[in-house]
Design an enzyme around this catalytic site. Structure first.
Site, PDB file in Angstrom:
ATOM      1  N   ALA A  10     -44.124 -44.120 -41.850  1.00 44.16           N
ATOM      2  CA  ALA A  10     -45.353 -43.576 -42.741  1.00 44.16           C
ATOM      3  C   ALA A  10     -44.619 -43.617 -44.521  1.00 44.16           C
ATOM      4  O   ALA A  10     -46.516 -43.505 -45.131  1.00 44.16           O
ATOM      5  CB  ALA A  10     -46.541 -43.531 -42.826  1.00 44.16           C
TER       6      ALA A  10
ATOM      7  N   ARG B 118     -37.896 -42.242 -53.332  1.00 44.12           N
ATOM      8  CA  ARG B 118     -36.299 -42.381 -53.449  1.00 44.12           C
ATOM      9  C   ARG B 118     -35.921 -43.469 -53.565  1.00 44.12           C
ATOM     10  O   ARG B 118     -34.579 -43.964 -53.721  1.00 44.12           O
ATOM     11  CB  ARG B 118     -35.763 -41.287 -52.544  1.00 44.12           C
ATOM     12  CG  ARG B 118     -36.512 -40.235 -53.120  1.00 44.12           C
ATOM     13  CD  ARG B 118     -36.114 -38.999 -52.026  1.00 44.12           C
ATOM     14  NE  ARG B 118     -34.475 -38.588 -52.378  1.00 44.12           N
ATOM     15  CZ  ARG B 118     -33.569 -38.288 -51.551  1.00 44.12           C
ATOM     16  NH1 ARG B 118     -34.099 -37.150 -50.371  1.00 44.12           N
ATOM     17  NH2 ARG B 118     -32.231 -38.094 -51.610  1.00 44.12           N
TER      18      ARG B 118
ATOM     19  N   THR C 129     -46.495 -35.071 -41.050  1.00 42.84           N
ATOM     20  CA  THR C 129     -46.037 -35.401 -39.851  1.00 42.84           C
ATOM     21  C   THR C 129     -47.220 -35.384 -39.412  1.00 42.84           C
ATOM     22  O   THR C 129     -47.383 -36.042 -37.902  1.00 42.84           O
ATOM     23  CB  THR C 129     -44.598 -34.407 -39.501  1.00 42.84           C
ATOM     24  OG1 THR C 129     -45.105 -32.937 -39.359  1.00 42.84           O
ATOM     25  CG2 THR C 129     -43.790 -35.282 -40.238  1.00 42.84           C
TER      26      THR C 129
ATOM     27  N   LYS D 118     -19.502 -74.700 -41.064  1.00 42.49           N
ATOM     28  CA  LYS D 118     -20.769 -74.306 -41.065  1.00 42.49           C
ATOM     29  C   LYS D 118     -21.436 -74.900 -39.451  1.00 42.49           C
ATOM     30  O   LYS D 118     -21.473 -76.543 -40.131  1.00 42.49           O
ATOM     31  CB  LYS D 118     -21.872 -74.539 -42.173  1.00 42.49           C
ATOM     32  CG  LYS D 118     -23.448 -73.877 -41.767  1.00 42.49           C
ATOM     33  CD  LYS D 118     -24.126 -74.644 -41.692  1.00 42.49           C
ATOM     34  CE  LYS D 118     -24.426 -75.914 -42.155  1.00 42.49           C
ATOM     35  NZ  LYS D 118     -25.268 -77.136 -42.205  1.00 42.49           N
TER      36      LYS D 118
ATOM     37  N   TYR E 221     -14.948 -78.472 -46.330  1.00 46.47           N
ATOM     38  CA  TYR E 221     -15.665 -77.723 -46.232  1.00 46.47           C
ATOM     39  C   TYR E 221     -15.937 -78.797 -44.228  1.00 46.47           C
ATOM     40  O   TYR E 221     -15.867 -80.176 -45.037  1.00 46.47           O
ATOM     41  CB  TYR E 221     -16.751 -78.290 -46.745  1.00 46.47           C
ATOM     42  CG  TYR E 221     -18.427 -77.762 -46.422  1.00 46.47           C
ATOM     43  CD1 TYR E 221     -18.817 -76.534 -45.556  1.00 46.47           C
ATOM     44  CD2 TYR E 221     -18.880 -79.094 -46.673  1.00 46.47           C
ATOM     45  CE1 TYR E 221     -20.299 -76.945 -46.086  1.00 46.47           C
ATOM     46  CE2 TYR E 221     -20.496 -78.461 -45.591  1.00 46.47           C
ATOM     47  CZ  TYR E 221     -21.095 -77.721 -45.848  1.00 46.47           C
ATOM     48  OH  TYR E 221     -21.954 -77.026 -45.096  1.00 46.47           O
TER      49      TYR E 221
ATOM     50  N   ALA F 292      -6.381 -81.337 -46.853  1.00 48.65           N
ATOM     51  CA  ALA F 292      -6.666 -80.258 -47.365  1.00 48.65           C
ATOM     52  C   ALA F 292      -8.443 -80.944 -48.464  1.00 48.65           C
ATOM     53  O   ALA F 292      -7.430 -82.425 -49.287  1.00 48.65           O
ATOM     54  CB  ALA F 292      -5.391 -80.142 -48.866  1.00 48.65           C
TER      55      ALA F 292
END
Length: 454
Positions: A15, A20, A83, A339, A354, A368
């Site tokens: 909670a 920070r 707490t 991908k 690619y 290439a």
């Protein structure tokens, strides 16, 4: 008496505002090794098969609800009054539950399942304590609360701000983690006050209240202070990442991988490595990577969501994205990105390529500069390249398209229609030759530049 096999509930305190961190992302959702710290904690707790899981939230509740997706009950603490007050908010979620309650902290993510189990076991050990506290002995106790104990019996617990000079000399510190019998938890919490330096309801006070009732509360001590280190700032997050990575690198080498420069390799929480894997410097694994035996991953490669079969060579400077499958003996070279694509057994894509939404057959060669043009601005389309096909350099394969078995695509081609098995496809504009044209052009431009004022 509760049996040692009593049902278990987990209460995770999350909670705090995490100021920070200086972040819009909830503190416990910040990742270590590519996984939110809360998920690390839940994974360890899952090994104990809890019947109920409660996360006490305040600021950022909506983020936690989305991240948890119904895997835990969210209890709201608003305002945050300490707490003890936080655990009280779990009362409704635990209504009717009879068993053991393990209280954890979302920003203390690396408590091992073995440690949690040891706390539960002590709860059912000699003296049958109502509460077991996890303690630790750091090199510097800093601002931690102290545990004053006689053997493993706790005689008093105190927060640092409320501790006397003598109590601050005690090196046994409170991690905050507790195992509590459910029949005692809320009865003790209802007796907690807030007469302390912070004006808060401390969870630790339930131990002192039980002790004053002449009940035996126990402490067990972890030998690894890092296990209970909290993460409250970006700096502490980086330190936790560094500790996790150091352990994972050491384990990788124990398991039979060679890391040329271990300190430069970064693993994800779920990276799986086979034996005789060689990893060169500056390799980064994102989540979801599985690497089989006898694989070489060369320097400066980035892998995420990829599966790599045995005998494969990757990189240097390669990028494997989610859905990449490199089959046995295939090779991906420098500045190649893959991908959602399969590279078949023995196939090669050695340079500047690619491959997206593609299936490349066995022993195919991708020249290439080749790319699969898989996106038309609205939809993704697939490219299929047959076994032993040869794609010449600087080719564009405009999906959806199929290149047949043993077919050849000539260098510099832009292929938008299927190529049959064994066919040569050459798609280039006709070359136009004008002898002397370039000389005339240069002469004219030089004269124009010379005549220009200034």
């Amino acid at each position: 008496m509760t049996s040692a096999a009593a049902p278990l509930a987990i209460v995770i305190l999350a909670a705090g505002k995490g100021t920070r961190m200086k972040s819009d992302l909830h503190k416990v959702l910040h990742p270590v090794a590519g996984r939110p710290m809360l998920e690390h904690l839940l994974a360890s707790a899952a090994e104990l098969a809890p019947q109920r899981q409660v996360v006490v939230a305040g600021h950022g509740r909506e983020q936690l609800e989305k991240a948890l997706g119904g895997r835990a009950i969210i209890a709201l603490q608003e305002p945050q009054l300490g707490t003890g007050h936080a655990v009280l908010q779990a009362r409704e979620a635990l209504r009717g539950f009879e068993g053991d309650v393990l209280i954890l902290y979302g920003d203390v993510p690396f408590v091992r399942a073995d440690t949690m189990q040891a706390m539960i076991q002590r709860l059912h050990g000699t003296e049958e304590p109502p509460i077991v506290v996890l303690g630790f002995e750091p090199e510097d106790p800093l601002q931690y609360g102290r545990i004053v104990a006689d053997g493993d019996r706790i005689t008093w617990m105190v927060e640092h701000k409320d501790a006397t000079t003598e109590q601050r000399l005690v090196n046994l510190c409170n991690s905050g983690l507790m195992a509590v019998r459910s029949q005692d938890l809320f009865a003790l919490l209802d007796r907690v006050g807030n007469e302390n330096a912070q004006g808060e309801y401390y969870l630790t006070d339930i131990v002192n209240i039980a002790s004053m009732d002449n009940r035996y509360c126990a402490v067990i001590v972890t030998n690894e202070a890092d296990e209970v280190a909290g993460i409250n700032s970006r700096g502490e997050l980086a330190q936790a990442e560094a500790r996790w990575q150091k352990r994972r690198r050491e384990q990788a080498m124990v398991d039979g991988a060679t890391l040329i420069a271990p300190e430069t390799v970064w693993f994800a929480w779920d990276t799986k490595l086979g034996r005789d894997v060689t990893i060169e410097p500056n390799v980064v694994f994102g989540p979801g990577v599985t690497v089989a035996d006898d694989v070489s991953i060369h320097a400066f490669s980035h892998l995420e969501g990829a599966t790599i079969e045995s005998g494969v060579s990757v990189g240097p400077y390669a990028r494997l994205r989610p859905g990449a499958l490199l089959k046995k003996g295939s090779r991906v070279g420098n500045f190649v990105e893959i991908k959602k694509a399969v590279l078949g057994e023995g196939a090669k894509a050695n340079h500047l390529t690619y491959l997206g939404d593609a299936e490349v057959g066995r022993d195919a060669n991708i020249g290439a500069g080749t790319i699969t043009c898989n996106y038309d601005g609205y939809f993704k389309h697939q490219t299929v390249i047959g076994d032993r096909a040869f794609i010449g350099s600087n080719s564009a394969l405009i999906a959806p398209v199929r290149i047949g078995t043993d077919a050849i695509v000539a260098a510099g081609s832009a292929v938008s229609r299927d190529v049959a098995d064994g066919e040569l496809r050459l798609v280039r504009a006709e070359q136009l030759v004008k002898p002397g044209w370039a000389d005339s052009f240069h002469d004219a431009m030089k004269k124009k530049k010379a005549d220009k004022p200034g």
